[in-house]
Design a protein around this motif. Structure first.
Motif, PDB file in Angstrom:
ATOM      1  N   LEU A  73     -49.067 -43.577 -13.638  1.00  0.00           N
ATOM      2  CA  LEU A  73     -50.121 -43.335 -14.628  1.00  0.00           C
ATOM      3  C   LEU A  73     -51.453 -43.019 -13.956  1.00  0.00           C
ATOM      4  O   LEU A  73     -52.122 -42.028 -14.297  1.00  0.00           O
ATOM      5  N   VAL A 127     -44.563 -48.317 -21.510  1.00  0.00           N
ATOM      6  CA  VAL A 127     -45.678 -47.539 -22.072  1.00  0.00           C
ATOM      7  C   VAL A 127     -46.365 -46.712 -20.988  1.00  0.00           C
ATOM      8  O   VAL A 127     -46.607 -45.507 -21.155  1.00  0.00           O
ATOM      9  N   SER A 130     -44.372 -43.742 -19.843  1.00  0.00           N
ATOM     10  CA  SER A 130     -44.217 -42.647 -20.805  1.00  0.00           C
ATOM     11  C   SER A 130     -45.479 -41.802 -20.961  1.00  0.00           C
ATOM     12  O   SER A 130     -45.384 -40.601 -21.225  1.00  0.00           O
ATOM     13  N   ILE A 131     -46.642 -42.417 -20.818  1.00  0.00           N
ATOM     14  CA  ILE A 131     -47.893 -41.688 -21.051  1.00  0.00           C
ATOM     15  C   ILE A 131     -48.031 -40.458 -20.151  1.00  0.00           C
ATOM     16  O   ILE A 131     -48.367 -39.364 -20.637  1.00  0.00           O
ATOM     17  N   LEU A 135     -48.378 -36.640 -21.608  1.00  0.00           N
ATOM     18  CA  LEU A 135     -49.575 -35.842 -21.372  1.00  0.00           C
ATOM     19  C   LEU A 135     -49.270 -34.518 -20.681  1.00  0.00           C
ATOM     20  O   LEU A 135     -49.966 -33.518 -20.900  1.00  0.00           O
TER      21      LEU A 135
END
Length: 354
Positions: A73, A127, A130-131, A135
């Protein structure tokens, strides 16, 4: 009777590292080359940062399973911010802020909603993983600012920049744990959370702090990974990073039950894990054997930790009950309520006002 000199716990793992390195050096001349040593340090830098963050969390009796996805991330955040036209240092600050924010959210959910750390950080793992995929549509992002390479490829006086960063933050975090009231609070919460609460320690603040440190360290790992590749990969950190961070901390003497351990021990654990991983690659061991070996190392560390805690508890009970110790010497007889321990000045304990 003269007090026996206490042998540092880090000495044992230091000896193990030397023995493992000697074994791999004998098995493969490539292992003892300067280029391989530099590669080992570069790969070990990310593990070291994750281990330091994990150590903070483990010291309070928690666990952070979101570190691997946080690497992906934060690395993608840095790449996307640079693609928007910002400078590399702005992107780095944004990534560090996002990593710390993930940790603060973890700590807040764990403390204020009374949720298990395992469940919260496992959910955050999904979470955060997946972000970046959402994006970018599961595609990689090239780093726009070439100066960003200094984080993962640069050096200072011939020392790789990731190694320099590990050394700097290791000193800062060690000072925080050993020489500040915050460090005392972290150990206290891991030793006994209820007693810490009754003593006035802000458990919520401490919990959010340690998870924020873990997220911050994962963000540095994400910056180093992205800088070395000069490409942001949404799947970065999905390998053995989480596995290695826990293994390094536990093998380094940080207790899974909280309250015991040190940052230098966790760093030595990271060096051991990096040495074992690098050595197996150099020797030619298939990659699918590596998780088995690391798993056995974790199991051994947990067994030693459990035995150590049981031995400490047995010694404490023996002293309280006045029974002979292992060397045949009688223990300390139990003191009446309110009395000071032997060898310490007596103090007056105020009774609560009814």
């Amino acid at each position: 009777m003269a007090a026996r000199r206490r042998i540092p716990e880090e000495l044992g793992i230091g000896v193990v590292i030397v023995l493992v390195a000697l074994a791999f050096s004998v098995m493969s001349p490539t292992f003892r080359t300067l280029d391989n040593a530099q590669l080992l340090l570069l790969n070990g830098a990310v593990i070291a940062f994750l281990a330091m963050g994990q150590a903070f969390v483990l010291l309070t009796g928690g666990i952070d399973l979101s570190t691997g996805s946080n690497v992906a991330l934060t690395g993608m955040v840095a790449a996307l911010v640079m693609r928007s036209g910002a400078s590399w240092w702005v992107a780095a600050l944004a990534a560090l802020a996002v990593g710390a924010l993930v940790g603060v959210v973890n700590g807040a959910l764990i403390h204020y909603l009374r949720l298990p750390a395992f469940i919260v950080t496992f959910a955050t793992f999904g979470v955060a993983a997946s972000i970046p995929l959402i994006l970018t549509g599961a595609s990689s992002v090239n780093v726009a600012d070439p100066l960003f390479a200094i984080v993962g490829r640069g050096g200072l006086f011939g020392i790789p920049m990731p190694v320099v960063l590990v050394a700097v933050f290791a000193v800062v975090f060690t000072v925080l744990l050993r020489l500040t009231a915050t460090g005392v609070h972290i150990y206290a919460v891991g030793g006994n959370a209820e007693t810490s609460r009754l003593s006035g320690i802000p458990i919520g603040r401490v919990t959010m702090l340690v998870y924020a440190v873990s997220g911050f360290c994962a963000a540095i790992g994400g910056l180093i990974t992205t800088s070395r590749l000069m490409v942001g990969y949404p799947s970065a950190g999905s390998g053995n990073e989480l596995f290695y961070s826990i293994a390094a901390a536990v093998v380094g003497g940080v207790s899974l039950f909280g309250g015991i351990g040190s940052l230098p021990g966790a760093l030595l654990g990271a060096v051991l894990i990096a040495t074992v991983s690098n050595g197996m690659n150099v020797v030619g061991v298939q990659s699918y054997w590596q998780p088995l070996v690391i798993g056995l190392i974790i199991l051994g560390g947990v067994i030693i930790d459990t035995y150590r805690r049981q031995s400490s508890l047995s010694d404490l009970l023996r002293r309280r009950l006045g029974r002979p110790g292992p060397d045949g010497a009688a223990g300390t007889p139990p003191s009446p309520p309110g009395a000071a321990p032997a060898g310490e000045p007596a103090t007056l304990t105020p009774h609560p006002t009814r």
